[in-house]
Design a protein around this motif. Sequence first.
Motif, PDB file in Angstrom:
ATOM      1  N   SER A   1       0.959  -1.161  -0.147  1.00  0.00           N
ATOM      2  CA  SER A   1      -0.112   0.062  -0.095  1.00  0.00           C
ATOM      3  C   SER A   1       0.918   0.998   0.166  1.00  0.00           C
ATOM      4  CB  SER A   1      -0.992  -0.006   1.398  1.00  0.00           C
ATOM      5  OG  SER A   1      -1.926   0.800   1.128  1.00  0.00           O
ATOM      6  N   PRO A   2       0.477   2.334  -0.635  1.00  0.00           N
ATOM      7  CA  PRO A   2       1.257   3.435  -0.946  1.00  0.00           C
ATOM      8  C   PRO A   2       1.780   4.275   0.602  1.00  0.00           C
ATOM      9  CG  PRO A   2      -1.074   4.184  -1.700  1.00  0.00           C
ATOM     10  CD  PRO A   2      -0.874   2.576  -1.350  1.00  0.00           C
ATOM     11  N   ASP A   3       2.943   4.613   0.621  1.00  0.00           N
ATOM     12  CA  ASP A   3       3.566   5.306   1.888  1.00  0.00           C
ATOM     13  C   ASP A   3       3.598   4.468   3.164  1.00  0.00           C
ATOM     14  OD1 ASP A   3       3.608   7.587   0.127  1.00  0.00           O
ATOM     15  OD2 ASP A   3       1.429   8.126   0.629  1.00  0.00           O
ATOM     16  N   ILE A   4       3.225   3.138   3.105  1.00  0.00           N
ATOM     17  CA  ILE A   4       3.288   2.501   4.426  1.00  0.00           C
ATOM     18  C   ILE A   4       3.961   0.839   4.012  1.00  0.00           C
ATOM     19  CG2 ILE A   4       1.473   3.621   5.575  1.00  0.00           C
ATOM     20  CD1 ILE A   4      -0.253   0.971   4.877  1.00  0.00           C
ATOM     21  N   ASP A   5       4.107   0.751   3.011  1.00  0.00           N
ATOM     22  CA  ASP A   5       4.903  -0.551   2.649  1.00  0.00           C
ATOM     23  C   ASP A   5       5.883  -0.272   1.620  1.00  0.00           C
ATOM     24  OD1 ASP A   5       2.957  -2.192   4.333  1.00  0.00           O
ATOM     25  OD2 ASP A   5       1.337  -1.944   2.810  1.00  0.00           O
ATOM     26  N   GLY A   6       6.375  -1.565   0.944  1.00  0.00           N
ATOM     27  CA  GLY A   6       7.666  -1.524   0.042  1.00  0.00           C
ATOM     28  C   GLY A   6       7.165  -0.887  -1.012  1.00  0.00           C
ATOM     29  N   GLN A   7       8.393  -0.982  -2.013  1.00  0.00           N
ATOM     30  CA  GLN A   7       8.127  -0.636  -3.441  1.00  0.00           C
ATOM     31  C   GLN A   7       8.847  -1.616  -4.423  1.00  0.00           C
ATOM     32  OE1 GLN A   7       9.693   3.242  -2.740  1.00  0.00           O
ATOM     33  NE2 GLN A   7       7.896   4.207  -3.649  1.00  0.00           N
ATOM     34  N   VAL A   8       8.704  -1.573  -5.801  1.00  0.00           N
ATOM     35  CA  VAL A   8       9.178  -2.456  -6.519  1.00  0.00           C
ATOM     36  C   VAL A   8      10.174  -1.397  -7.489  1.00  0.00           C
ATOM     37  CG1 VAL A   8       9.069  -4.174  -8.544  1.00  0.00           C
ATOM     38  CG2 VAL A   8       7.394  -4.049  -6.252  1.00  0.00           C
ATOM     39  N   TYR A   9      11.477  -1.782  -7.449  1.00  0.00           N
ATOM     40  CA  TYR A   9      12.187  -1.010  -8.664  1.00  0.00           C
ATOM     41  C   TYR A   9      12.381  -1.955  -9.656  1.00  0.00           C
ATOM     42  CZ  TYR A   9      13.343   2.728  -5.336  1.00  0.00           C
ATOM     43  OH  TYR A   9      13.240   3.989  -4.772  1.00  0.00           O
ATOM     44  N   PHE A  10      12.300  -1.337 -10.961  1.00  0.00           N
ATOM     45  CA  PHE A  10      12.656  -2.118 -11.980  1.00  0.00           C
ATOM     46  C   PHE A  10      12.921  -1.518 -13.315  1.00  0.00           C
ATOM     47  CE2 PHE A  10       8.121  -0.802 -12.073  1.00  0.00           C
ATOM     48  CZ  PHE A  10       7.720  -0.715 -13.375  1.00  0.00           C
ATOM     49  N   ARG A  11      13.542  -2.257 -14.246  1.00  0.00           N
ATOM     50  CA  ARG A  11      13.839  -1.727 -15.633  1.00  0.00           C
ATOM     51  C   ARG A  11      12.778  -2.030 -16.457  1.00  0.00           C
ATOM     52  NH1 ARG A  11      19.096  -0.181 -15.583  1.00  0.00           N
ATOM     53  NH2 ARG A  11      20.447  -1.269 -14.165  1.00  0.00           N
ATOM     54  N   GLY A  12      12.527  -1.132 -17.474  1.00  0.00           N
ATOM     55  CA  GLY A  12      11.175  -1.351 -18.269  1.00  0.00           C
ATOM     56  C   GLY A  12      11.017  -0.082 -19.319  1.00  0.00           C
ATOM     57  N   GLY A  13       9.919  -0.138 -20.057  1.00  0.00           N
ATOM     58  CA  GLY A  13       9.522   0.674 -20.854  1.00  0.00           C
ATOM     59  C   GLY A  13       8.403   1.108 -20.651  1.00  0.00           C
ATOM     60  N   CYS A  14       7.530   1.176 -19.545  1.00  0.00           N
ATOM     61  CA  CYS A  14       6.325   1.443 -19.102  1.00  0.00           C
ATOM     62  C   CYS A  14       6.204   3.109 -18.842  1.00  0.00           C
ATOM     63  CB  CYS A  14       5.687   0.684 -18.105  1.00  0.00           C
ATOM     64  SG  CYS A  14       6.580   1.315 -16.525  1.00  0.00           S
ATOM     65  N   HIS A  15       4.968   3.376 -18.730  1.00  0.00           N
ATOM     66  CA  HIS A  15       4.744   4.928 -18.316  1.00  0.00           C
ATOM     67  C   HIS A  15       4.172   4.875 -16.953  1.00  0.00           C
ATOM     68  CE1 HIS A  15       4.931   5.130 -22.711  1.00  0.00           C
ATOM     69  NE2 HIS A  15       5.465   6.187 -22.759  1.00  0.00           N
ATOM     70  N   GLU A  16       3.968   6.241 -16.433  1.00  0.00           N
ATOM     71  CA  GLU A  16       3.450   6.351 -15.085  1.00  0.00           C
ATOM     72  C   GLU A  16       2.182   6.170 -15.101  1.00  0.00           C
ATOM     73  OE1 GLU A  16       4.328  10.205 -13.448  1.00  0.00           O
ATOM     74  OE2 GLU A  16       6.432   9.860 -13.737  1.00  0.00           O
ATOM     75  N   GLY A  17       1.588   5.502 -14.067  1.00  0.00           N
ATOM     76  CA  GLY A  17       0.208   4.975 -14.197  1.00  0.00           C
ATOM     77  C   GLY A  17      -0.406   3.790 -14.795  1.00  0.00           C
ATOM     78  N   GLU A  18       0.737   3.105 -15.401  1.00  0.00           N
ATOM     79  CA  GLU A  18       0.414   2.010 -16.183  1.00  0.00           C
ATOM     80  C   GLU A  18       0.808   0.807 -15.152  1.00  0.00           C
ATOM     81  OE1 GLU A  18       1.143   3.299 -20.808  1.00  0.00           O
ATOM     82  OE2 GLU A  18       2.489   2.129 -19.795  1.00  0.00           O
ATOM     83  N   MET A  19       0.272  -0.278 -15.740  1.00  0.00           N
ATOM     84  CA  MET A  19       0.598  -1.785 -15.117  1.00  0.00           C
ATOM     85  C   MET A  19       1.467  -2.468 -16.134  1.00  0.00           C
ATOM     86  SD  MET A  19      -1.510  -2.403 -12.463  1.00  0.00           S
ATOM     87  CE  MET A  19      -2.878  -2.083 -11.634  1.00  0.00           C
ATOM     88  N   ALA A  20       2.484  -3.124 -15.086  1.00  0.00           N
ATOM     89  CA  ALA A  20       3.672  -3.644 -15.886  1.00  0.00           C
ATOM     90  C   ALA A  20       3.831  -5.010 -15.245  1.00  0.00           C
ATOM     91  CB  ALA A  20       4.930  -2.931 -15.686  1.00  0.00           C
ATOM     92  N   ASP A  21       4.270  -5.882 -16.042  1.00  0.00           N
ATOM     93  CA  ASP A  21       4.479  -7.334 -15.623  1.00  0.00           C
ATOM     94  C   ASP A  21       6.179  -7.392 -15.269  1.00  0.00           C
ATOM     95  OD1 ASP A  21       2.115  -8.611 -15.580  1.00  0.00           O
ATOM     96  OD2 ASP A  21       2.105  -8.790 -17.884  1.00  0.00           O
ATOM     97  N   VAL A  22       6.438  -7.679 -13.907  1.00  0.00           N
ATOM     98  CA  VAL A  22       7.597  -7.516 -13.676  1.00  0.00           C
ATOM     99  C   VAL A  22       8.317  -8.768 -12.961  1.00  0.00           C
ATOM    100  CG1 VAL A  22       9.346  -6.287 -12.028  1.00  0.00           C
ATOM    101  CG2 VAL A  22       7.353  -4.871 -13.100  1.00  0.00           C
ATOM    102  N   ARG A  23       9.211  -9.338 -13.693  1.00  0.00           N
ATOM    103  CA  ARG A  23       9.992 -10.484 -13.128  1.00  0.00           C
ATOM    104  C   ARG A  23      11.145 -10.067 -11.941  1.00  0.00           C
ATOM    105  NH1 ARG A  23      14.742 -13.464 -13.906  1.00  0.00           N
ATOM    106  NH2 ARG A  23      15.101 -12.290 -15.597  1.00  0.00           N
ATOM    107  N   ILE A  24      10.954 -10.609 -10.758  1.00  0.00           N
ATOM    108  CA  ILE A  24      11.700 -10.077  -9.425  1.00  0.00           C
ATOM    109  C   ILE A  24      13.014 -11.032  -9.675  1.00  0.00           C
ATOM    110  CG2 ILE A  24      11.847  -9.958  -7.007  1.00  0.00           C
ATOM    111  CD1 ILE A  24       9.630  -8.053  -8.588  1.00  0.00           C
ATOM    112  N   THR A  25      14.033 -10.151  -9.763  1.00  0.00           N
ATOM    113  CA  THR A  25      15.466 -10.569  -9.578  1.00  0.00           C
ATOM    114  C   THR A  25      16.147 -10.611  -8.371  1.00  0.00           C
ATOM    115  OG1 THR A  25      16.392  -8.516 -10.185  1.00  0.00           O
ATOM    116  CG2 THR A  25      15.532 -10.193 -12.118  1.00  0.00           C
ATOM    117  N   HIS A  26      15.950  -9.643  -7.510  1.00  0.00           N
ATOM    118  CA  HIS A  26      16.607  -9.807  -6.058  1.00  0.00           C
ATOM    119  C   HIS A  26      15.744  -8.887  -5.322  1.00  0.00           C
ATOM    120  CE1 HIS A  26      18.612  -6.291  -7.970  1.00  0.00           C
ATOM    121  NE2 HIS A  26      19.052  -5.774  -6.864  1.00  0.00           N
ATOM    122  N   THR A  27      16.093  -8.875  -3.945  1.00  0.00           N
ATOM    123  CA  THR A  27      15.374  -8.080  -2.901  1.00  0.00           C
ATOM    124  C   THR A  27      16.531  -7.458  -2.105  1.00  0.00           C
ATOM    125  OG1 THR A  27      15.180  -9.723  -1.068  1.00  0.00           O
ATOM    126  CG2 THR A  27      13.447  -9.621  -2.837  1.00  0.00           C
TER     127      THR A  27
END
Length: 438
Positions: A402-428
């Motif tokens: 949930s925004p501002d209280i939990d974590g985030q996902v950093y990723f490489r890609g070509g999407c735009h703000e406000g879009e959904m993306a399918d992201v494969r998690i490589t490390h934490t």
Amino acid sequence: MEKSFALISLGCPKNLVNSEQMLYLLDEAGYALCPEPEGADFAIVNTCGFIDSAKSEAIDSILQLAELKAQGKLGGIIVTGCLSERYKDSIMEEIPEIDAVLGVGSYGDIVQAAEAVCSNKSLRRFAPDSKAVDEIPRIVSTGPSWAYLRIAEGCNNFCSFCAIPYIRGRYRSRSMENVLAEAEDLARHGIKEIIVIAQDITLYGTDLYGKHCLAELCRKIAEIPGVEWIRLHYLYPDQFDDELIDEIARNDKIVKYLDIPIQHINNRILKSMNRRGDGDQIRELFKTLRERIPGLVIRTSLIAGLPGEGEAEFEELCDFLREAKIERAGVFAFSPEEGTPAARMEHVDYEEAQRRANLIMELQAPIMDEFCNSFLGKTIKVLCEYFDEESGLFVGRSYADSPDIDGQVYFRGGCHEGEMADVRITHTEDGILYGEEI
């Protein structure tokens, strides 16, 4: 000449919605928003008055504005929200630099307050706490992809440690028609994630329609074109029924993330805090939810050092957390709030309460790390929020965040703000997921 104002919004998401409504009303009236208070004709502080730290933050913000005013760098000061409501009889006397105050039911009077302040007049407005929720449009401030949807005001729970019912009044649901109309408007403006909020969303509809209506509301929000995620915040553990559990389980648009504040697990403490239900019912509810909702993430709120908590009660809470493996937890040290029953009860000092809160967070850390690591190698849906120039990566959130209280996902890609993306998690790393868009 166009008048300008600055807005400082403090506290919870419900407060933010009220700030967004004031932004709309002032914009419609021709006032211009400034990024900083310095140089503005007036500034608004929308305050929180829930706990001591929030009150201190609000007072510090007001005093900083008062200093600007004394230097001739700011016109007037308007204070709104919970602090002004809680201390409506004294706040202007205690801080005479304040020019106008509005209570929690008087946000709709912000233009009148602005006009008064710009004319060197004072104003005080406090609506009855039984007043129906104002249906005021908003200027959404949370970005292009998500927004809060407030479905009710007030609270009927009267937990012994909490002042909210005394500040915001008893529970009042908004009509389903108005809530759905707002959800449709949000979706038309590109909002993909709607976060349903109230002090207790599980009570929704009981006052207006004589029955629990949250499941029906979610079902109808999910039918709105453009809505992709529905997130539920503040579901009280004693109000779940089979209809709601089934709707969460079967509705693909309801993210499998439930914010269920339990505060404690010890029966005696729960009873003295006027929490409905007991520890066994909480354990059984969590077991039922996990069985019926695959992939469920539970978030909860806990208070360490509550009245009656000794070493045995604290260890019972720790044992429960080791067993339940709650993925997301907010832990707070008990702060006795004036005017509440708990403030008059015997309790450990704040330093000890904070020590226990820190121990709980240490206990939770490996549980949350284990949960993050469970995503390694998996492809998950991420709501993209912005591009981070420093890292060169997009930043978004998964269903588990949930925004501002939990974590985030950093990723490489070509999407735009406000879009959904399918992201494969490589490390934490430190609760943050990293990956690549597929």
